[in-house]
Design an enzyme around this catalytic site. Structure first.
Site, PDB file in Angstrom:
ATOM      1  N   ASP A  39       0.844  -1.194   0.000  1.00 20.48           N
ATOM      2  CA  ASP A  39       0.000   0.000   0.000  1.00 20.48           C
ATOM      3  C   ASP A  39       0.879   1.243   0.000  1.00 20.48           C
ATOM      4  O   ASP A  39       1.798   1.347   0.828  1.00 20.48           O
ATOM      5  CB  ASP A  39      -0.875   0.048   1.259  1.00 20.48           C
ATOM      6  CG  ASP A  39      -2.088  -0.865   1.169  1.00 20.48           C
ATOM      7  OD1 ASP A  39      -2.251  -1.544   0.146  1.00 20.48           O
ATOM      8  OD2 ASP A  39      -2.884  -0.892   2.134  1.00 20.48           O
ATOM      9  N   LYS A  47      -8.171   0.635  -5.256  1.00 26.79           N
ATOM     10  CA  LYS A  47      -9.344   0.047  -4.608  1.00 26.79           C
ATOM     11  C   LYS A  47     -10.636   0.732  -5.042  1.00 26.79           C
ATOM     12  O   LYS A  47     -10.696   1.960  -5.148  1.00 26.79           O
ATOM     13  CB  LYS A  47      -9.220   0.167  -3.080  1.00 26.79           C
ATOM     14  CG  LYS A  47      -8.111  -0.677  -2.475  1.00 26.79           C
ATOM     15  CD  LYS A  47      -8.091  -0.521  -0.949  1.00 26.79           C
ATOM     16  CE  LYS A  47      -6.885  -1.196  -0.324  1.00 26.79           C
ATOM     17  NZ  LYS A  47      -6.971  -2.664  -0.362  1.00 26.79           N
ATOM     18  N   GLY A 104      -5.279  -3.042   8.804  1.00 30.07           N
ATOM     19  CA  GLY A 104      -4.991  -1.885   9.645  1.00 30.07           C
ATOM     20  C   GLY A 104      -4.729  -2.202  11.096  1.00 30.07           C
ATOM     21  O   GLY A 104      -4.624  -1.299  11.913  1.00 30.07           O
ATOM     22  N   ARG A 137      -5.987 -20.624   6.559  1.00 30.94           N
ATOM     23  CA  ARG A 137      -6.170 -22.010   7.017  1.00 30.94           C
ATOM     24  C   ARG A 137      -7.561 -22.525   6.658  1.00 30.94           C
ATOM     25  O   ARG A 137      -7.717 -23.675   6.239  1.00 30.94           O
ATOM     26  CB  ARG A 137      -5.974 -22.107   8.535  1.00 30.94           C
ATOM     27  CG  ARG A 137      -4.525 -22.137   8.967  1.00 30.94           C
ATOM     28  CD  ARG A 137      -4.410 -22.733  10.369  1.00 30.94           C
ATOM     29  NE  ARG A 137      -3.088 -22.569  10.938  1.00 30.94           N
ATOM     30  CZ  ARG A 137      -2.057 -23.375  10.709  1.00 30.94           C
ATOM     31  NH1 ARG A 137      -2.183 -24.397   9.872  1.00 30.94           N
ATOM     32  NH2 ARG A 137      -0.895 -23.159  11.304  1.00 30.94           N
ATOM     33  N   GLY A 160      -0.133  -3.672   3.973  1.00 31.46           N
ATOM     34  CA  GLY A 160      -0.775  -2.358   3.968  1.00 31.46           C
ATOM     35  C   GLY A 160      -0.073  -1.389   4.880  1.00 31.46           C
ATOM     36  O   GLY A 160       0.968  -0.816   4.562  1.00 31.46           O
ATOM     37  N   SER A 161      -0.624  -1.245   6.085  1.00 29.05           N
ATOM     38  CA  SER A 161      -0.113  -0.261   7.036  1.00 29.05           C
ATOM     39  C   SER A 161       1.242  -0.663   7.595  1.00 29.05           C
ATOM     40  O   SER A 161       1.969   0.172   8.123  1.00 29.05           O
ATOM     41  CB  SER A 161      -1.128  -0.102   8.176  1.00 29.05           C
ATOM     42  OG  SER A 161      -2.449  -0.146   7.678  1.00 29.05           O
TER      43      SER A 161
END
Length: 304
Positions: free
Chosen positions: A34, A91, A163, A175, A245-246
């Site tokens: 990201d 997105k 996040g 899983r 992402g973050s």
């Protein structure tokens, strides 16, 4: 290629299933990061990212700030496309096919129909066959994954809990998907009809997964990957690549952490390499325990 969608003719505006899935296949074994600025996109590219996800706010900020999260500004997306030579994803909100049309017109390489943004439609996802650009979609279980593939998704990612920096939900989703695929492989043909009904997915697609033991599209993991060890963990568990992402740009040393996560994803079964790249990365993102996130704020529960 899978039996789904073979009846759909390729036109100038519609990429074939083979092409879309092939584009996703080329990202296998890689890390998708990201980024919110062209500068971050360059850092990601230099660190070895196989693609970047252009967005205005990383999931940690969306979670902290609340409000309605929408598609990013076209100027931001175009700035990132111009800054790098690797594929750029962006997105769109779940069900918001006009945001997807805008992203296709901006020439992004992939569209992520994402639960990280506020859903636009609480009943329907986007008809992804109508687009030439490939889509990636999230899933928490096999039924969700197969429904997204039926709608035209060319890549599936576990949702995890974006996040948070807590990898536990991503692990659970991966899983679950792999266990459900293994279960199909041991079923007789007559049992597969019941399985298709339970999974709410077409029989042909369920039978294909039972025969191959795999999804007909690439399976990545997303949501909570924050360290090189997190990336190696999900790769050892059968993921074919990682979204971060973050975890990178909310950490103390983004460039070093980005490069370390790429190396750990490549050498996921070599603990010596993972130990080496994990040294001296500075502070990881602070993170939130998923157990502390109240149900209404859980992003993974968006999508049906």
């Amino acid at each position: 290629m899978g039996s789904m969608s073979e009846h759909i003719p390729a036109t100038n505006s519609t990429g074939t299933t083979r092409v879309k899935r092939g584009l996703a296949d080329m990202l296998k074994g890689g890390v998708i990061m990201d980024v919110v600025t062209p500068e971050q996109a360059k850092i990601a590219e230099d660190a070895g990212a196989c693609a970047v996800m252009a967005l205005e706010r990383v999931p940690a900020d969306i979670r902290a700030q609340g409000g309605v999260a929408r598609m990013s500004d076209p100027d931001l997306i175009e700035g990132i496309i111009e800054a790098v030579s690797i594929p750029v994803m962006a997105k769109a909100r779940i069900g918001h096919f006009v945001e997807a049309q805008v992203l296709e017109s901006l020439r992004v390489d992939f569209i992520d129909e994402s639960e990280v943004l506020s859903p636009a439609d609480y009943a329907n996802h986007i008809d992804k066959w109508a687009f030439g650009v490939p889509f990636v979609c999230g899933a928490t279980n096999l039924g969700e994954a197969l429904r997204r593939i039926t709608e035209g998704a060319a890549m599936i990612r576990s949702k995890g809990e974006a996040g948070t920096g807590d990898v536990s939900e991503a692990v659970r989703h991966l899983r679950t998907i792999r266990a459900e695929m293994a279960r199909l492989s041991s079923m007789s043909p007559d049992e597969l009809y019941v399985a298709a009904k339970e999974l709410q997915a077409p029989y042909d697609l369920v039978a294909e997964v039972a025969r191959t033991g795999e999804l007909p599209v690439v399976l990545f993991v997303a949501g909570g990957v924050a360290t090189p060890a997190d990336a190696a963990l999900v790769m050892q568990m059968g993921a074919q690549g990682v979204f971060v992402g973050s975890g990178i740009f909310k950490s103390g040393n983004p460039a070093a952490r980005a490069a370390a996560i790429v190396k750990a994803t490549t050498a996921y079964d070599d603990p010596d390499t993972i130990a080496e790249v994990s040294r001296g990365l500075g502070e990881a993102m602070v993170g939130i325990n998923v157990a502390d996130v109240p149900a209404p704020h859980r992003l993974a529960e968006r999508g049906w």
